[in-house]
Scaffold this motif. Sequence first.
Motif, PDB file in Angstrom:
ATOM      1  N   ARG A  42       0.875  -1.301   0.066  1.00 51.71           N
ATOM      2  CA  ARG A  42       0.104   0.156   0.009  1.00 51.71           C
ATOM      3  C   ARG A  42       0.853   1.401  -0.029  1.00 51.71           C
ATOM      4  O   ARG A  42       2.037   1.146   0.510  1.00 51.71           O
ATOM      5  CB  ARG A  42      -0.886   0.203   1.240  1.00 51.71           C
ATOM      6  CG  ARG A  42      -1.661   1.278   1.261  1.00 51.71           C
ATOM      7  CD  ARG A  42      -2.755   0.999   2.512  1.00 51.71           C
ATOM      8  NE  ARG A  42      -1.946   0.746   3.759  1.00 51.71           N
ATOM      9  CZ  ARG A  42      -2.306   1.082   4.747  1.00 51.71           C
ATOM     10  NH1 ARG A  42      -2.707   2.330   5.017  1.00 51.71           N
ATOM     11  NH2 ARG A  42      -1.732   0.611   6.018  1.00 51.71           N
ATOM     12  N   VAL A  43       0.556   2.189  -0.636  1.00 54.24           N
ATOM     13  CA  VAL A  43       1.299   3.680  -0.455  1.00 54.24           C
ATOM     14  C   VAL A  43       0.163   4.633  -0.385  1.00 54.24           C
ATOM     15  O   VAL A  43      -0.833   4.590  -1.033  1.00 54.24           O
ATOM     16  CB  VAL A  43       1.768   3.822  -2.049  1.00 54.24           C
ATOM     17  CG1 VAL A  43       2.277   5.131  -2.189  1.00 54.24           C
ATOM     18  CG2 VAL A  43       2.999   2.935  -2.392  1.00 54.24           C
ATOM     19  N   PHE A  44       0.333   5.385   0.514  1.00 56.58           N
ATOM     20  CA  PHE A  44      -0.632   6.554   0.641  1.00 56.58           C
ATOM     21  C   PHE A  44       0.148   8.073   0.856  1.00 56.58           C
ATOM     22  O   PHE A  44       1.204   7.828   1.235  1.00 56.58           O
ATOM     23  CB  PHE A  44      -1.617   6.440   1.809  1.00 56.58           C
ATOM     24  CG  PHE A  44      -1.044   6.004   3.161  1.00 56.58           C
ATOM     25  CD1 PHE A  44      -0.875   7.082   3.911  1.00 56.58           C
ATOM     26  CD2 PHE A  44      -0.618   4.818   3.490  1.00 56.58           C
ATOM     27  CE1 PHE A  44      -0.346   6.742   5.368  1.00 56.58           C
ATOM     28  CE2 PHE A  44      -0.194   4.603   4.880  1.00 56.58           C
ATOM     29  CZ  PHE A  44       0.201   5.399   5.806  1.00 56.58           C
ATOM     30  N   GLN A  65       6.200   0.046   7.955  1.00 53.52           N
ATOM     31  CA  GLN A  65       6.103   1.430   7.163  1.00 53.52           C
ATOM     32  C   GLN A  65       7.519   2.116   6.573  1.00 53.52           C
ATOM     33  O   GLN A  65       8.524   1.874   7.506  1.00 53.52           O
ATOM     34  CB  GLN A  65       5.138   2.399   7.552  1.00 53.52           C
ATOM     35  CG  GLN A  65       3.798   1.956   7.838  1.00 53.52           C
ATOM     36  CD  GLN A  65       3.107   3.074   8.543  1.00 53.52           C
ATOM     37  OE1 GLN A  65       3.481   3.978   9.312  1.00 53.52           O
ATOM     38  NE2 GLN A  65       1.938   3.325   8.267  1.00 53.52           N
ATOM     39  N   ILE A  66       7.385   2.772   5.524  1.00 57.23           N
ATOM     40  CA  ILE A  66       8.583   3.923   5.325  1.00 57.23           C
ATOM     41  C   ILE A  66       8.067   5.038   5.162  1.00 57.23           C
ATOM     42  O   ILE A  66       7.176   5.036   4.165  1.00 57.23           O
ATOM     43  CB  ILE A  66       9.448   3.405   4.100  1.00 57.23           C
ATOM     44  CG1 ILE A  66      10.181   2.094   4.345  1.00 57.23           C
ATOM     45  CG2 ILE A  66      10.274   4.466   3.848  1.00 57.23           C
ATOM     46  CD1 ILE A  66      11.073   1.483   3.215  1.00 57.23           C
ATOM     47  N   ILE A  67       8.502   6.200   5.999  1.00 61.88           N
ATOM     48  CA  ILE A  67       7.723   7.245   6.059  1.00 61.88           C
ATOM     49  C   ILE A  67       8.723   8.372   5.324  1.00 61.88           C
ATOM     50  O   ILE A  67       9.861   8.229   5.717  1.00 61.88           O
ATOM     51  CB  ILE A  67       7.549   7.905   7.217  1.00 61.88           C
ATOM     52  CG1 ILE A  67       6.394   6.834   8.073  1.00 61.88           C
ATOM     53  CG2 ILE A  67       6.791   9.225   6.954  1.00 61.88           C
ATOM     54  CD1 ILE A  67       6.064   7.391   9.472  1.00 61.88           C
ATOM     55  N   ILE A  68       8.344   9.003   4.321  1.00 64.11           N
ATOM     56  CA  ILE A  68       9.025   9.812   3.289  1.00 64.11           C
ATOM     57  C   ILE A  68       8.401  11.230   3.367  1.00 64.11           C
ATOM     58  O   ILE A  68       7.183  11.413   3.119  1.00 64.11           O
ATOM     59  CB  ILE A  68       9.323   9.237   1.922  1.00 64.11           C
ATOM     60  CG1 ILE A  68       9.737   7.914   1.833  1.00 64.11           C
ATOM     61  CG2 ILE A  68      10.159  10.110   0.960  1.00 64.11           C
ATOM     62  CD1 ILE A  68       9.439   7.163   0.776  1.00 64.11           C
ATOM     63  N   VAL A 117       3.822   7.294   2.224  1.00 63.38           N
ATOM     64  CA  VAL A 117       4.164   5.961   3.241  1.00 63.38           C
ATOM     65  C   VAL A 117       4.261   5.029   2.315  1.00 63.38           C
ATOM     66  O   VAL A 117       3.013   4.775   1.604  1.00 63.38           O
ATOM     67  CB  VAL A 117       3.128   5.970   4.498  1.00 63.38           C
ATOM     68  CG1 VAL A 117       3.338   4.851   5.134  1.00 63.38           C
ATOM     69  CG2 VAL A 117       3.073   7.323   5.255  1.00 63.38           C
ATOM     70  N   LEU A 118       5.109   4.001   2.478  1.00 63.61           N
ATOM     71  CA  LEU A 118       5.054   2.871   1.733  1.00 63.61           C
ATOM     72  C   LEU A 118       4.670   1.653   3.164  1.00 63.61           C
ATOM     73  O   LEU A 118       5.365   1.891   4.021  1.00 63.61           O
ATOM     74  CB  LEU A 118       6.503   2.177   1.243  1.00 63.61           C
ATOM     75  CG  LEU A 118       7.207   3.399   0.302  1.00 63.61           C
ATOM     76  CD1 LEU A 118       8.353   2.986  -0.110  1.00 63.61           C
ATOM     77  CD2 LEU A 118       6.312   3.756  -0.824  1.00 63.61           C
TER      78      LEU A 118
END
Length: 142
Positions: A42-44, A65-68, A117-118
Motif C-alpha cells: 500500500r502507498v498513501f 512502514q517507510i515514511i518519506i 508512506v510505503l
Amino acid sequence: MNKAEEKIKQPYLIEFPVIGEPSTGFISVAEGKRIAPFEVKRVFWTYDTPESIVRGRHAHYETEQIIIAVMGRILVTTEHVDGKVDVFVLDRPGKGVYVPPNVWHTMQYYLSAVQMVLASTEYQAEDYIRDYTQFKSIWKKR
C-alpha cells in the motif's frame, strides 16, 4: 540474533538512491526489497496538514512502514514500549524512516509538507493501536 535482525526491529533512517543533477533534476527509487525490508502492499500520502497538527499517534500489530517527506519537512517521533524515543527529521525526498510494528509513532508537519508512506499491508482498521495506554500494556505482556 544477528545485527541485521536487530536493525529491522528498530526504527532507522533509509537513504534512497538519488540519481540526477541540478540542471535536470533528480529521481529517487525504491525497487523490490533493495531498500524496503518488506514487499510494499500500500502507498498513501498526506498533504495540506496544518503545522499545529500532530498526526499518527498510533502503532501497528503487523504493518511495517517507510515514511518519506516528498516535499517539505516532517518530524517523526517513535517510541518503543520500553520508553526509548527516537526523533527523525525528514527534510528531503531521498530520505525516509523505517517504522516497524509495535512502535508508537507521531508526525509533525511543517509548512507545505507532503508525506508518502510505503506500507507492508493493505489497510485494516484492526491492525491499528490508537490508544497509547493500550499500546503500553499490550507490548509489556509479550
